[in-house]
Design a protein around this motif. Structure first.
Motif, PDB file in Angstrom:
ATOM      1  N   ASN A 104      -3.247  -8.284  -1.114  1.00 12.41           N
ATOM      2  CA  ASN A 104      -3.406  -9.362   0.073  1.00 12.41           C
ATOM      3  C   ASN A 104      -4.530  -9.540   0.342  1.00 12.41           C
ATOM      4  N   VAL A 105      -5.670  -8.898   0.056  1.00 10.52           N
ATOM      5  CA  VAL A 105      -7.154  -9.059   0.574  1.00 10.52           C
ATOM      6  C   VAL A 105      -7.967  -9.479  -0.828  1.00 10.52           C
ATOM      7  N   GLY A 106      -7.262  -9.955  -1.816  1.00 11.60           N
ATOM      8  CA  GLY A 106      -7.917 -10.592  -3.035  1.00 11.60           C
ATOM      9  C   GLY A 106      -8.585  -9.553  -3.938  1.00 11.60           C
ATOM     10  N   THR A 107      -8.221  -8.178  -3.987  1.00 10.44           N
ATOM     11  CA  THR A 107      -8.449  -7.227  -4.701  1.00 10.44           C
ATOM     12  C   THR A 107      -7.754  -7.260  -6.078  1.00 10.44           C
ATOM     13  N   THR A 108      -8.344  -7.094  -7.304  1.00 14.06           N
ATOM     14  CA  THR A 108      -7.447  -7.264  -8.665  1.00 14.06           C
ATOM     15  C   THR A 108      -6.775  -6.002  -8.717  1.00 14.06           C
ATOM     16  N   HIS A 109      -5.487  -5.907  -8.812  1.00 17.99           N
ATOM     17  CA  HIS A 109      -4.567  -4.642  -9.055  1.00 17.99           C
ATOM     18  C   HIS A 109      -4.992  -4.081 -10.564  1.00 17.99           C
ATOM     19  N   LEU A 110      -4.883  -2.491 -10.526  1.00 20.46           N
ATOM     20  CA  LEU A 110      -5.074  -1.855 -11.740  1.00 20.46           C
ATOM     21  C   LEU A 110      -6.221  -1.914 -12.464  1.00 20.46           C
ATOM     22  N   GLU A 111      -7.453  -2.220 -11.652  1.00 16.75           N
ATOM     23  CA  GLU A 111      -8.907  -2.087 -12.181  1.00 16.75           C
ATOM     24  C   GLU A 111      -9.161  -0.636 -12.520  1.00 16.75           C
ATOM     25  N   THR A 135       8.264  16.255  -7.983  1.00 18.85           N
ATOM     26  CA  THR A 135       7.078  15.590  -7.276  1.00 18.85           C
ATOM     27  C   THR A 135       6.053  15.343  -8.023  1.00 18.85           C
ATOM     28  N   PRO A 136       5.577  15.949  -9.072  1.00 19.04           N
ATOM     29  CA  PRO A 136       4.334  15.097  -9.671  1.00 19.04           C
ATOM     30  C   PRO A 136       4.823  13.942 -10.324  1.00 19.04           C
ATOM     31  N   TYR A 137       5.898  13.549 -10.707  1.00 12.56           N
ATOM     32  CA  TYR A 137       6.017  12.198 -11.235  1.00 12.56           C
ATOM     33  C   TYR A 137       6.031  11.286 -10.320  1.00 12.56           C
ATOM     34  N   ILE A 138       6.723  11.542  -9.071  1.00 14.37           N
ATOM     35  CA  ILE A 138       6.738  10.581  -7.983  1.00 14.37           C
ATOM     36  C   ILE A 138       5.411  10.358  -7.591  1.00 14.37           C
ATOM     37  N   LEU A 139       4.408  11.471  -7.307  1.00 19.81           N
ATOM     38  CA  LEU A 139       3.056  11.122  -7.161  1.00 19.81           C
ATOM     39  C   LEU A 139       2.258  10.165  -8.023  1.00 19.81           C
ATOM     40  N   ASP A 140       2.676  10.099  -9.219  1.00 26.74           N
ATOM     41  CA  ASP A 140       2.071   9.230 -10.184  1.00 26.74           C
ATOM     42  C   ASP A 140       2.374   7.709  -9.867  1.00 26.74           C
ATOM     43  N   PHE A 141       3.553   7.588  -9.449  1.00 30.21           N
ATOM     44  CA  PHE A 141       3.936   6.288  -8.944  1.00 30.21           C
ATOM     45  C   PHE A 141       3.293   5.819  -7.668  1.00 30.21           C
ATOM     46  N   ILE A 142       3.296   6.631  -6.816  1.00 31.65           N
ATOM     47  CA  ILE A 142       2.484   6.653  -5.535  1.00 31.65           C
ATOM     48  C   ILE A 142       1.138   6.166  -5.764  1.00 31.65           C
ATOM     49  N   ALA A 143       0.514   6.881  -6.583  1.00 29.44           N
ATOM     50  CA  ALA A 143      -1.067   6.605  -6.817  1.00 29.44           C
ATOM     51  C   ALA A 143      -1.325   5.115  -7.500  1.00 29.44           C
ATOM     52  N   ILE A 144      -0.308   4.790  -8.015  1.00 26.90           N
ATOM     53  CA  ILE A 144      -0.463   3.543  -8.681  1.00 26.90           C
ATOM     54  C   ILE A 144       0.254   2.209  -7.994  1.00 26.90           C
ATOM     55  N   ASP A 145       1.366   2.472  -7.558  1.00 26.75           N
ATOM     56  CA  ASP A 145       2.110   1.397  -6.822  1.00 26.75           C
ATOM     57  C   ASP A 145       2.880   1.938  -5.766  1.00 26.75           C
ATOM     58  N   ASP A 146       2.278   2.303  -4.673  1.00 25.98           N
ATOM     59  CA  ASP A 146       3.171   2.699  -3.623  1.00 25.98           C
ATOM     60  C   ASP A 146       4.084   1.897  -2.823  1.00 25.98           C
ATOM     61  N   THR A 147       3.699   0.598  -2.590  1.00 26.62           N
ATOM     62  CA  THR A 147       4.263  -0.444  -1.761  1.00 26.62           C
ATOM     63  C   THR A 147       4.942  -1.658  -2.582  1.00 26.62           C
ATOM     64  N   ALA A 148       5.011  -1.481  -3.929  1.00 24.44           N
ATOM     65  CA  ALA A 148       5.658  -2.337  -4.530  1.00 24.44           C
ATOM     66  C   ALA A 148       5.111  -3.748  -4.695  1.00 24.44           C
ATOM     67  N   GLN A 149       3.609  -3.789  -4.779  1.00 17.22           N
ATOM     68  CA  GLN A 149       3.049  -4.964  -5.113  1.00 17.22           C
ATOM     69  C   GLN A 149       2.066  -5.144  -6.286  1.00 17.22           C
ATOM     70  N   THR A 150       1.970  -3.970  -7.017  1.00 18.06           N
ATOM     71  CA  THR A 150       0.905  -3.871  -8.005  1.00 18.06           C
ATOM     72  C   THR A 150       1.305  -4.439  -9.351  1.00 18.06           C
ATOM     73  N   PHE A 151       2.732  -4.346  -9.605  1.00 17.92           N
ATOM     74  CA  PHE A 151       3.400  -5.043 -10.684  1.00 17.92           C
ATOM     75  C   PHE A 151       3.981  -6.334 -10.518  1.00 17.92           C
ATOM     76  N   ARG A 152       3.918  -6.815  -9.353  1.00 20.26           N
ATOM     77  CA  ARG A 152       4.292  -8.017  -8.830  1.00 20.26           C
ATOM     78  C   ARG A 152       3.350  -9.123  -8.774  1.00 20.26           C
ATOM     79  N   TYR A 153       2.339  -8.751  -8.373  1.00 20.96           N
ATOM     80  CA  TYR A 153       1.374  -9.915  -8.041  1.00 20.96           C
ATOM     81  C   TYR A 153      -0.104  -9.324  -8.790  1.00 20.96           C
TER      82      TYR A 153
END
Length: 414
Positions: free
Chosen positions: A153-160, A131-149
């Motif tokens: 969708n609202v113009g916020t820079t990912h990974l700030e 669970t702790p490792y899964i939560l790490d991914f949820i915190a950074i990229d829950d919906t598969a957008q962060t490392f694709r774009y």
């Protein structure tokens, strides 16, 4: 099917020198979700090793995106497969359509955890571990957008808020997560046969019921031993919320061929009894014992050491053995009914692969071999007495089926 085949300049076959790089896909490779997931889960470590081994310092900032995206997508595909397969163990109703459409790791993991908890403690233990490792991914990229774009969708820079990702650190913890996912997949696969037996309750797995049966003691003593206080202790130990849940578990134990033996109730075999098993042993010893003594092995094949070449074959011994076997068949075949032979065949087969059978498989196996014995009684007899290890297989099967008393009374309890 030429008309259905689509090849072009980019997607096509390689020549003979590079044909080992032809990847089998689609109906040519019959991939499933786990095949896809395996590819994505392997990619991060391969790319990171490429960077390290080739000192590609300048490529870290580019390759971090496919590396982490591949890891994340592999996790998503794995969770979808795990969720579907795990829910089938106890026939928990989930919408396959909804599962395939979900991209949120958070939603997939919450449902996976819930079903693991409802299904089996062995599964819930592993899900808790990762669970702790899964939560790490949820915190950074829950919906598969962060490392694709680069932007949302609202113009916020990912990974700030996460401006640095060390790949060695990432791979170290990702491998722990990947190992946990594989363990869940393996355990779910192993549990499929166990849950097919139907030996479980809403709260307890088959393994839990075995533990409970051993705690209950002998059935004949329950009037004095299964007190209200002991029931309270058992409910607490097995996390049962009511007397009804405990009663349901006890009923399951009493009606099960193996579990009932743990409380001193042995369900008899369908056709075999003490006398028939002793007769079987007598015939087996007549057929094998004098030959096996020569080789100091009770379970050796009497014909296995006749020679390594034609010139070394002891023809007299072979002919004598075959004549003796024919005489035994003529003498003893009439003493075994088709039902006896079917039951013996079932024991031999279940005992030979005792790690692949449950006591609950007995009835189905018996029905199959009863049909065969009725079609050809002589062949059923031959199968049983051609088996030089039949004694040990029958003994294993008797233990598997909980027939301890029968095993002892028919002298298999050695």
């Amino acid at each position: 099917m030429e008309k259905d085949t689509i090849f072009n300049q980019t997607f096509g076959l390689g020549n003979a020198h590079f044909d080992w790089l032809n990847a089998c896909v689609g109906t040519n490779g019959f991939p499933d979700s786990l095949t896809y997931a395996e590819g994505y889960l392997r990619t991060p470590e391969i790319l990171t090793n490429y960077i390290i081994n080739n000192n590609k310092r300048g490529e870290v900032d580019f390759l971090v995106y496919p590396i982490v995206y591949s890891a994340r997508h592999g996790i998503e595909l794995s969770l979808k497969t795990i969720l579907i397969d795990m829910s089938k163990l106890r026939n928990i109703d989930i919408s396959l359509f909804d599962v395939t459409k979900i991209h949120s790791i958070k939603k997939l993991w919450e449902t996976t955890n819930e079903i693991a908890q409802k299904t089996d403690i062995r599964l819930h233990y592993i899900t808790s571990q990762i669970t702790p490792y899964i939560l790490d991914f949820i915190a950074i990229d829950d919906t598969a957008q962060t490392f694709r774009y680069p932007e949302s969708n609202v113009g916020t820079t990912h990974l700030e808020q996460t401006p640095i990702i060390n790949l060695v650190r990432f791979i170290y913890f990702f491998k722990k997560l990947k190992k946990g996912l594989q363990e869940i997949i393996n355990i779910t696969l192993e549990l499929k046969n166990e849950y097919k037996t139907g030996t479980f309750t809403d709260k307890l797995s088959r393994r839990d019921l075995i533990k409970l049966a051993k705690c209950l003691g002998k059935r004949e003593d329950w009037a004095s031993t299964l007190t209200s206080d002991k029931k309270k202790i058992l409910k607490l130990k097995f996390n049962l919320g009511s007397n009804k849940q405990l009663s349901k578990a006890i009923e399951k134990i009493q009606n099960n061929r193996y579990l009932s033996s743990l409380i001193g109730i042995e369900i008899p075999l369908k056709f075999l009894d003490r006398n028939t098993l002793i007769l079987f042993k007598r015939v087996w010893y007549k057929l094998y014992f004098r030959y096996s003594l020569q080789h100091n092995n009770v379970f050796s094949d009497p014909l296995s050491d006749l020679g390594t070449s034609l010139s070394e074959v002891n023809v007299e011994e072979m002919v004598a053995y075959l004549e003796f076997k024919k005489k035994l068949t003529t003498t003893y075949l009439p003493l075994f009914s088709e039902e006896h032979l079917a039951d013996l065949t079932t024991l031999i087969i279940m005992g030979r692969q005792s790690d692949q059978y449950y006591a609950e498989d007995y009835q189905k196996e018996l029905e199959t071999h009863l049909r065969d014995a009725r079609m050809n009684k002589s062949e059923a007899f031959r199968y049983i007495f051609d088996n030089a290890a039949a004694l040990i297989y029958v003994r294993r099967a008797l233990l598997l089926l909980g027939c301890k008393t029968l095993s002892t009374e028919s002298h298999f309890g050695y």
